[in-house]
Design a protein around this motif. Sequence first.
Motif, PDB file in Angstrom:
ATOM      1  N   PHE A   1       0.682  45.789  16.765  1.00 21.00           N
ATOM      2  CA  PHE A   1      -0.682  45.578  16.270  1.00 21.00           C
ATOM      3  C   PHE A   1      -1.277  46.897  15.769  1.00 21.00           C
ATOM      4  O   PHE A   1      -1.897  46.948  14.703  1.00 21.00           O
ATOM      5  N   LEU A   2      -1.077  47.982  16.524  1.00 20.51           N
ATOM      6  CA  LEU A   2      -1.633  49.275  16.116  1.00 20.51           C
ATOM      7  C   LEU A   2      -1.009  49.779  14.824  1.00 20.51           C
ATOM      8  O   LEU A   2      -1.700  50.387  13.994  1.00 20.51           O
ATOM      9  N   GLU A   3       0.272  49.545  14.630  1.00 16.91           N
ATOM     10  CA  GLU A   3       0.908  49.933  13.369  1.00 16.91           C
ATOM     11  C   GLU A   3       0.223  49.237  12.198  1.00 16.91           C
ATOM     12  O   GLU A   3      -0.058  49.869  11.173  1.00 16.91           O
ATOM     13  N   THR A   4      -0.068  47.953  12.351  1.00 10.99           N
ATOM     14  CA  THR A   4      -0.781  47.206  11.310  1.00 10.99           C
ATOM     15  C   THR A   4      -2.197  47.749  11.138  1.00 10.99           C
ATOM     16  O   THR A   4      -2.670  47.939  10.011  1.00 10.99           O
ATOM     17  N   LEU A   5      -2.862  48.026  12.241  1.00  9.32           N
ATOM     18  CA  LEU A   5      -4.227  48.539  12.186  1.00  9.32           C
ATOM     19  C   LEU A   5      -4.284  49.886  11.466  1.00  9.32           C
ATOM     20  O   LEU A   5      -5.169  50.124  10.640  1.00  9.32           O
ATOM     21  N   TYR A   6      -3.320  50.772  11.744  1.00  5.66           N
ATOM     22  CA  TYR A   6      -3.272  52.074  11.066  1.00  5.66           C
ATOM     23  C   TYR A   6      -3.126  51.899   9.559  1.00  5.66           C
ATOM     24  O   TYR A   6      -3.742  52.631   8.771  1.00  5.66           O
ATOM     25  N   ARG A   7      -2.316  50.935   9.135  1.00  4.55           N
ATOM     26  CA  ARG A   7      -2.178  50.682   7.688  1.00  4.55           C
ATOM     27  C   ARG A   7      -3.508  50.222   7.097  1.00  4.55           C
ATOM     28  O   ARG A   7      -3.885  50.626   5.997  1.00  4.55           O
ATOM     29  N   HIS A   8      -4.227  49.387   7.841  1.00  2.69           N
ATOM     30  CA  HIS A   8      -5.534  48.929   7.356  1.00  2.69           C
ATOM     31  C   HIS A   8      -6.541  50.083   7.316  1.00  2.69           C
ATOM     32  O   HIS A   8      -7.357  50.163   6.396  1.00  2.69           O
ATOM     33  N   PHE A   9      -6.495  50.964   8.320  1.00  2.00           N
ATOM     34  CA  PHE A   9      -7.392  52.132   8.325  1.00  2.00           C
ATOM     35  C   PHE A   9      -7.239  52.961   7.050  1.00  2.00           C
ATOM     36  O   PHE A   9      -8.192  53.564   6.570  1.00  2.00           O
ATOM     37  N   ALA A  10      -6.029  53.001   6.512  1.00  2.00           N
ATOM     38  CA  ALA A  10      -5.748  53.836   5.333  1.00  2.00           C
ATOM     39  C   ALA A  10      -6.316  53.255   4.038  1.00  2.00           C
ATOM     40  O   ALA A  10      -6.409  53.957   3.031  1.00  2.00           O
ATOM     41  N   LYS A  11      -6.712  52.006   4.054  1.00  2.00           N
ATOM     42  CA  LYS A  11      -7.273  51.385   2.851  1.00  2.00           C
ATOM     43  C   LYS A  11      -8.661  51.951   2.588  1.00  2.00           C
ATOM     44  O   LYS A  11      -9.481  52.068   3.496  1.00  2.00           O
ATOM     45  N   PRO A  12      -8.965  52.296   1.337  1.00  2.00           N
ATOM     46  CA  PRO A  12     -10.264  52.910   1.035  1.00  2.00           C
ATOM     47  C   PRO A  12     -11.465  52.001   1.308  1.00  2.00           C
ATOM     48  O   PRO A  12     -12.548  52.490   1.604  1.00  2.00           O
ATOM     49  N   ASP A  13     -11.277  50.688   1.240  1.00  2.00           N
ATOM     50  CA  ASP A  13     -12.401  49.773   1.453  1.00  2.00           C
ATOM     51  C   ASP A  13     -12.445  49.197   2.875  1.00  2.00           C
ATOM     52  O   ASP A  13     -13.200  48.260   3.141  1.00  2.00           O
ATOM     53  N   TYR A  14     -11.674  49.783   3.804  1.00  2.00           N
ATOM     54  CA  TYR A  14     -11.672  49.271   5.179  1.00  2.00           C
ATOM     55  C   TYR A  14     -12.995  49.643   5.846  1.00  2.00           C
ATOM     56  O   TYR A  14     -13.484  50.765   5.707  1.00  2.00           O
ATOM     57  N   PRO A  15     -13.603  48.721   6.599  1.00  6.41           N
ATOM     58  CA  PRO A  15     -14.891  49.002   7.249  1.00  6.41           C
ATOM     59  C   PRO A  15     -14.809  50.190   8.210  1.00  6.41           C
ATOM     60  O   PRO A  15     -13.744  50.524   8.729  1.00  6.41           O
ATOM     61  N   ALA A  16     -15.938  50.788   8.481  1.00  7.38           N
ATOM     62  CA  ALA A  16     -16.002  51.967   9.358  1.00  7.38           C
ATOM     63  C   ALA A  16     -15.739  51.626  10.818  1.00  7.38           C
ATOM     64  O   ALA A  16     -15.346  52.491  11.602  1.00  7.38           O
ATOM     65  N   ASN A  17     -15.954  50.375  11.205  1.00  7.95           N
ATOM     66  CA  ASN A  17     -15.784  49.966  12.599  1.00  7.95           C
ATOM     67  C   ASN A  17     -14.864  48.756  12.692  1.00  7.95           C
ATOM     68  O   ASN A  17     -14.813  47.935  11.777  1.00  7.95           O
ATOM     69  N   THR A  18     -14.173  48.655  13.829  1.00 10.49           N
ATOM     70  CA  THR A  18     -13.288  47.522  14.097  1.00 10.49           C
ATOM     71  C   THR A  18     -13.611  46.988  15.483  1.00 10.49           C
ATOM     72  O   THR A  18     -13.773  47.758  16.433  1.00 10.49           O
ATOM     73  N   LEU A  19     -13.687  45.685  15.608  1.00 10.00           N
ATOM     74  CA  LEU A  19     -13.918  45.031  16.891  1.00 10.00           C
ATOM     75  C   LEU A  19     -12.641  44.303  17.286  1.00 10.00           C
ATOM     76  O   LEU A  19     -12.108  43.499  16.522  1.00 10.00           O
ATOM     77  N   VAL A  20     -12.151  44.599  18.483  1.00 11.23           N
ATOM     78  CA  VAL A  20     -10.973  43.914  19.023  1.00 11.23           C
ATOM     79  C   VAL A  20     -11.431  43.176  20.277  1.00 11.23           C
ATOM     80  O   VAL A  20     -11.945  43.793  21.203  1.00 11.23           O
ATOM     81  N   VAL A  21     -11.248  41.874  20.297  1.00 11.90           N
ATOM     82  CA  VAL A  21     -11.627  41.059  21.447  1.00 11.90           C
ATOM     83  C   VAL A  21     -10.337  40.635  22.138  1.00 11.90           C
ATOM     84  O   VAL A  21      -9.454  40.051  21.513  1.00 11.90           O
ATOM     85  N   THR A  22     -10.233  40.954  23.435  1.00 12.52           N
ATOM     86  CA  THR A  22      -8.990  40.690  24.140  1.00 12.52           C
ATOM     87  C   THR A  22      -9.221  40.577  25.639  1.00 12.52           C
ATOM     88  O   THR A  22     -10.337  40.748  26.124  1.00 12.52           O
ATOM     89  N   HIS A  23      -8.169  40.331  26.376  1.00 17.41           N
ATOM     90  CA  HIS A  23      -8.203  40.287  27.832  1.00 17.41           C
ATOM     91  C   HIS A  23      -8.201  41.709  28.393  1.00 17.41           C
ATOM     92  O   HIS A  23      -7.816  42.661  27.719  1.00 17.41           O
ATOM     93  N   GLY A  24      -8.597  41.837  29.672  1.00 24.46           N
ATOM     94  CA  GLY A  24      -8.679  43.141  30.319  1.00 24.46           C
ATOM     95  C   GLY A  24      -7.364  43.885  30.379  1.00 24.46           C
ATOM     96  O   GLY A  24      -7.298  45.089  30.122  1.00 24.46           O
TER      97      GLY A  24
END
Length: 132
Positions: free
Chosen positions: A41-64
Amino acid sequence: MGELPLEIARQRELRNSYGHFFYRFAEGESGADVFDRVSTFLETLYRHFAKPDYPANTLVVTHGLTMRLFCMRWFHWSVEYFESLNNPGNAESRTLLRGADGRFALERSFDQWRTTPLGHTILDEPPGRPSG
């Protein structure tokens, strides 16, 4: 019909002996299995972070447990440190904040049920003495 209470108690005892990160419940996953999925998941997230139009914040909803494993992967925590932490309570959140130096830190740490220094591993134990 579900598992019998005695079988659940037996598996919890095995997990406590073997370790929460590596023990795999019958018909379930280990923390190590979830850690691998979090890494993907983090590998995918890092690729998204690199996109110029990616939002400044990310919300991840998950279990503890997954939240702790995400932080373990993000901050490179040892298994020993990870296992010393409690899961957050229901509906609790944790926020990663970027500091002036560009590094991220948790705005609120996880409670520890056993004192284990951040970088400590089993290799730091004196010979012949078990950790924990």
